[in-house]
Design an enzyme around this catalytic site. Sequence first.
Site, PDB file in Angstrom:
ATOM      1  N   TYR A 228     -10.489  -3.588   8.863  1.00 39.57           N
ATOM      2  CA  TYR A 228      -9.165  -3.937   8.526  1.00 39.57           C
ATOM      3  C   TYR A 228      -8.525  -5.207   8.866  1.00 39.57           C
ATOM      4  O   TYR A 228      -8.312  -6.011   7.939  1.00 39.57           O
ATOM      5  CB  TYR A 228      -8.265  -2.947   9.062  1.00 39.57           C
ATOM      6  CG  TYR A 228      -6.944  -2.844   8.350  1.00 39.57           C
ATOM      7  CD1 TYR A 228      -6.470  -2.537   7.119  1.00 39.57           C
ATOM      8  CD2 TYR A 228      -5.767  -3.182   9.631  1.00 39.57           C
ATOM      9  CE1 TYR A 228      -5.265  -2.469   6.854  1.00 39.57           C
ATOM     10  CE2 TYR A 228      -4.365  -3.416   8.833  1.00 39.57           C
ATOM     11  CZ  TYR A 228      -4.187  -3.040   7.738  1.00 39.57           C
ATOM     12  OH  TYR A 228      -2.843  -3.057   7.290  1.00 39.57           O
TER      13      TYR A 228
ATOM     14  N   VAL B 140       4.577   6.930  13.920  1.00 41.85           N
ATOM     15  CA  VAL B 140       5.715   7.603  13.463  1.00 41.85           C
ATOM     16  C   VAL B 140       5.831   8.961  12.824  1.00 41.85           C
ATOM     17  O   VAL B 140       6.308  10.081  13.293  1.00 41.85           O
ATOM     18  CB  VAL B 140       6.644   6.593  12.629  1.00 41.85           C
ATOM     19  CG1 VAL B 140       7.840   7.314  12.282  1.00 41.85           C
ATOM     20  CG2 VAL B 140       6.811   5.263  13.507  1.00 41.85           C
TER      21      VAL B 140
HETATM   22  P1  NAD Z   1      -0.836   3.312   2.009  1.00 44.29           P
HETATM   23  O1  NAD Z   1      -2.209   3.678   2.379  1.00 44.29           O
HETATM   24  O2  NAD Z   1       0.366   4.332   1.734  1.00 44.29           O
HETATM   25  O3  NAD Z   1      -0.669   2.507   0.618  1.00 44.29           O
HETATM   26  C1  NAD Z   1      -2.170   1.864   0.212  1.00 44.29           C
HETATM   27  C2  NAD Z   1      -2.231   2.030  -1.328  1.00 44.29           C
HETATM   28  O4  NAD Z   1      -3.441   1.276  -1.680  1.00 44.29           O
HETATM   29  C3  NAD Z   1      -2.308   3.512  -1.538  1.00 44.29           C
HETATM   30  O5  NAD Z   1      -1.774   4.079  -2.610  1.00 44.29           O
HETATM   31  C4  NAD Z   1      -3.866   3.554  -1.881  1.00 44.29           C
HETATM   32  O6  NAD Z   1      -4.240   4.734  -2.674  1.00 44.29           O
HETATM   33  C5  NAD Z   1      -4.080   2.136  -2.612  1.00 44.29           C
HETATM   34  N1  NAD Z   1      -5.547   1.509  -2.470  1.00 44.29           N
HETATM   35  C6  NAD Z   1      -6.390   1.692  -1.421  1.00 44.29           C
HETATM   36  N2  NAD Z   1      -7.423   1.267  -1.811  1.00 44.29           N
HETATM   37  C7  NAD Z   1      -7.289   0.776  -3.179  1.00 44.29           C
HETATM   38  C8  NAD Z   1      -8.257   0.194  -3.983  1.00 44.29           C
HETATM   39  N3  NAD Z   1      -9.429  -0.299  -3.874  1.00 44.29           N
HETATM   40  N4  NAD Z   1      -7.899   0.121  -5.416  1.00 44.29           N
HETATM   41  C9  NAD Z   1      -6.618   0.349  -5.595  1.00 44.29           C
HETATM   42  N5  NAD Z   1      -5.890   0.863  -4.864  1.00 44.29           N
HETATM   43  C10 NAD Z   1      -6.189   1.022  -3.693  1.00 44.29           C
HETATM   44  O7  NAD Z   1      -0.150   1.916   2.869  1.00 44.29           O
HETATM   45  P2  NAD Z   1       0.952   1.312   2.970  1.00 44.29           P
HETATM   46  O8  NAD Z   1       1.369   1.661   4.506  1.00 44.29           O
HETATM   47  O9  NAD Z   1       1.933   1.464   1.768  1.00 44.29           O
HETATM   48  O10 NAD Z   1       0.358  -0.199   3.088  1.00 44.29           O
HETATM   49  C11 NAD Z   1       0.677  -1.102   1.831  1.00 44.29           C
HETATM   50  C12 NAD Z   1       0.188  -2.562   2.477  1.00 44.29           C
HETATM   51  O11 NAD Z   1       0.886  -3.013   3.372  1.00 44.29           O
HETATM   52  C13 NAD Z   1      -1.474  -2.277   2.736  1.00 44.29           C
HETATM   53  O12 NAD Z   1      -2.148  -3.561   2.275  1.00 44.29           O
HETATM   54  C14 NAD Z   1      -1.212  -2.288   4.198  1.00 44.29           C
HETATM   55  O13 NAD Z   1      -2.682  -3.052   4.760  1.00 44.29           O
HETATM   56  C15 NAD Z   1      -0.098  -3.370   4.500  1.00 44.29           C
HETATM   57  N6  NAD Z   1       0.534  -3.077   5.583  1.00 44.29           N
HETATM   58  C16 NAD Z   1       1.253  -2.077   5.991  1.00 44.29           C
HETATM   59  C17 NAD Z   1       1.839  -2.021   7.043  1.00 44.29           C
HETATM   60  C18 NAD Z   1       2.682  -0.783   7.577  1.00 44.29           C
HETATM   61  O14 NAD Z   1       3.241  -0.635   8.673  1.00 44.29           O
HETATM   62  N7  NAD Z   1       2.750   0.308   6.553  1.00 44.29           N
HETATM   63  C19 NAD Z   1       1.690  -2.783   8.106  1.00 44.29           C
HETATM   64  C20 NAD Z   1       0.877  -3.975   7.757  1.00 44.29           C
HETATM   65  C21 NAD Z   1       0.329  -4.004   6.653  1.00 44.29           C
HETATM   66  N1  UDP Z   2      -0.474   6.427  18.651  1.00 44.88           N
HETATM   67  C1  UDP Z   2       0.028   7.431  19.775  1.00 44.88           C
HETATM   68  N2  UDP Z   2      -0.116   8.630  19.311  1.00 44.88           N
HETATM   69  C2  UDP Z   2      -0.342   9.077  18.138  1.00 44.88           C
HETATM   70  C3  UDP Z   2      -0.627   8.073  16.996  1.00 44.88           C
HETATM   71  C4  UDP Z   2      -0.642   6.702  17.602  1.00 44.88           C
HETATM   72  O1  UDP Z   2       0.058   7.528  21.017  1.00 44.88           O
HETATM   73  O2  UDP Z   2      -0.288  10.445  17.707  1.00 44.88           O
HETATM   74  C5  UDP Z   2      -0.481   5.131  19.307  1.00 44.88           C
HETATM   75  C6  UDP Z   2      -1.627   4.225  19.017  1.00 44.88           C
HETATM   76  O3  UDP Z   2      -2.387   4.435  20.033  1.00 44.88           O
HETATM   77  C7  UDP Z   2      -0.858   2.862  19.065  1.00 44.88           C
HETATM   78  C8  UDP Z   2       0.631   3.191  18.473  1.00 44.88           C
HETATM   79  O4  UDP Z   2       0.817   4.421  18.841  1.00 44.88           O
HETATM   80  O5  UDP Z   2      -0.859   2.424  20.249  1.00 44.88           O
HETATM   81  C9  UDP Z   2       0.583   2.730  17.126  1.00 44.88           C
HETATM   82  O6  UDP Z   2      -0.221   3.438  16.283  1.00 44.88           O
HETATM   83  P1  UDP Z   2      -0.373   3.361  14.617  1.00 44.88           P
HETATM   84  O7  UDP Z   2      -1.599   4.079  14.200  1.00 44.88           O
HETATM   85  O8  UDP Z   2       0.962   3.882  14.173  1.00 44.88           O
HETATM   86  O9  UDP Z   2      -0.412   1.733  14.385  1.00 44.88           O
HETATM   87  P2  UDP Z   2      -1.231   0.513  15.173  1.00 44.88           P
HETATM   88  O10 UDP Z   2      -2.073   0.987  16.024  1.00 44.88           O
HETATM   89  O11 UDP Z   2      -2.156   0.050  13.745  1.00 44.88           O
HETATM   90  O12 UDP Z   2      -0.191  -0.449  15.134  1.00 44.88           O
END
Ligand code: NAD
Ligand code: UDP
Length: 330
Positions: free
Chosen positions: A161, A204
């Site tokens: 990732y 969350v």
């Molecule tokens: P999510 O998993 O809910 O959404 C991702 C979407 O992309 C899904 O609908 C999935 O089916 C689709 N997808 C995955 N691979 C695909 C492919 N090869 N072709 C077409 N569609 C594909 O995740 P999200 O939280 O909505 O995240 C959306 C974007 O934001 C992602 O790029 C993620 O890396 C980025 N992002 C999210 C967070 C967060 O906290 N939610 C933080 C940092 C970055």
């Molecule tokens: N985490 C936790 N309990 C859970 C899921 C996650 O303590 O049930 C912790 C995890 O180890 C990390 C933080 O919460 O330190 C955020 O995790 P998340 O997977 O949401 O996102 P990321 O690590 O990618 O920021």
Amino acid sequence: MTASALVRMMDKAMNIGSSRILVTGGAGFLGSHLCDRLIAAGHEVLCLDNFYTGSKRNISHLLAHPRFELIRHDVTFPLYIEADAIYNLACPASPIHYQNDPVQTLKTSVHGAINMLGLAKRLRIPIFQASTSEVYGDPSVHPQKEDYWGNVNPLGIRSCYDEGKRAAETLFFDYHRQHGLNIKVARIFNTYGPRMHPNDGRVVSNFIVQALKGEDITIYGDGSQTRSFCYADDLVEGFIRLMATDDDVTGPVNLGNPGEFTILQLAEKVIELTGTGSTLVRKPLPADDPKQRCPDISLARAKLGWEPTIQLEDGLKRTIIYFDDLLKNG
Ligand code: NAD
Ligand code: UDP
């Protein structure tokens, strides 16, 4: 940012027009909120998804809308369509999901970026990239600013990732320098809200679902690691404003909530707000889990006039209502 540039950007962000906008990953958590926002602003939305982690439920209310179109497609394959702008969000975001098929995760970030950048280049249209705070890895600088190069393990279980998103950023900037493409790169910090996947393992959703079911709340490690949690609506506002900036604003721009909480504090807040009888249990800390993470959002404030407006407690209340309904009514 000058006052006139801010007014110009806000005018563009609020503009009710009929641009045709491609949202990859549009059926996911963030993508579906973005689709809602773009439809409400009067745009035509092409929502592309392969449903790897997304769901039709997230967009079911939009399926019959005359300005909404769903395309089942995998971004790792080329796409030939016409559009006026691209938001590239396709990529699984939760550690459980992106580690499930790491090769496909890397392909989605890299091949997906190449395909979407190629499309943007052919059409000469702006393209937004959903990058991530994970490009900073386990940061040695705190809070993280955009000029920090990061501390990422290239070989670990999170690398598919982190390195995929880093390579995608490189591609975006090379297309910008080499082909003059109008790029907008947002580095998104942990975001939460309704439509998160209930089983995606993110902290969350895990805590709220565990609390609502009266199950143990799983703290990984000692719970002293920190995260900064942004509510989805705030984040989407940041996306729209970034896309509305002048061509010379490329990012990367941090988008996140600078309020920083330990995981233990988050668990206590969820227990308080749900009134659950759940107790905390300790589980091993996953490999390469960043110890602290908090965005410096000075650049977003300056370039976008943006900052989050929804406090953690308010956002959690709204998210709890969503999961409560989901668990009761499916
Ligand atoms: P999510 O998993 O809910 O959404 C991702 C979407 O992309 C899904 O609908 C999935 O089916 C689709 N997808 C995955 N691979 C695909 C492919 N090869 N072709 C077409 N569609 C594909 O995740 P999200 O939280 O909505 O995240 C959306 C974007 O934001 C992602 O790029 C993620 O890396 C980025 N992002 C999210 C967070 C967060 O906290 N939610 C933080 C940092 C970055
Ligand atoms: N985490 C936790 N309990 C859970 C899921 C996650 O303590 O049930 C912790 C995890 O180890 C990390 C933080 O919460 O330190 C955020 O995790 P998340 O997977 O949401 O996102 P990321 O690590 O990618 O920021």
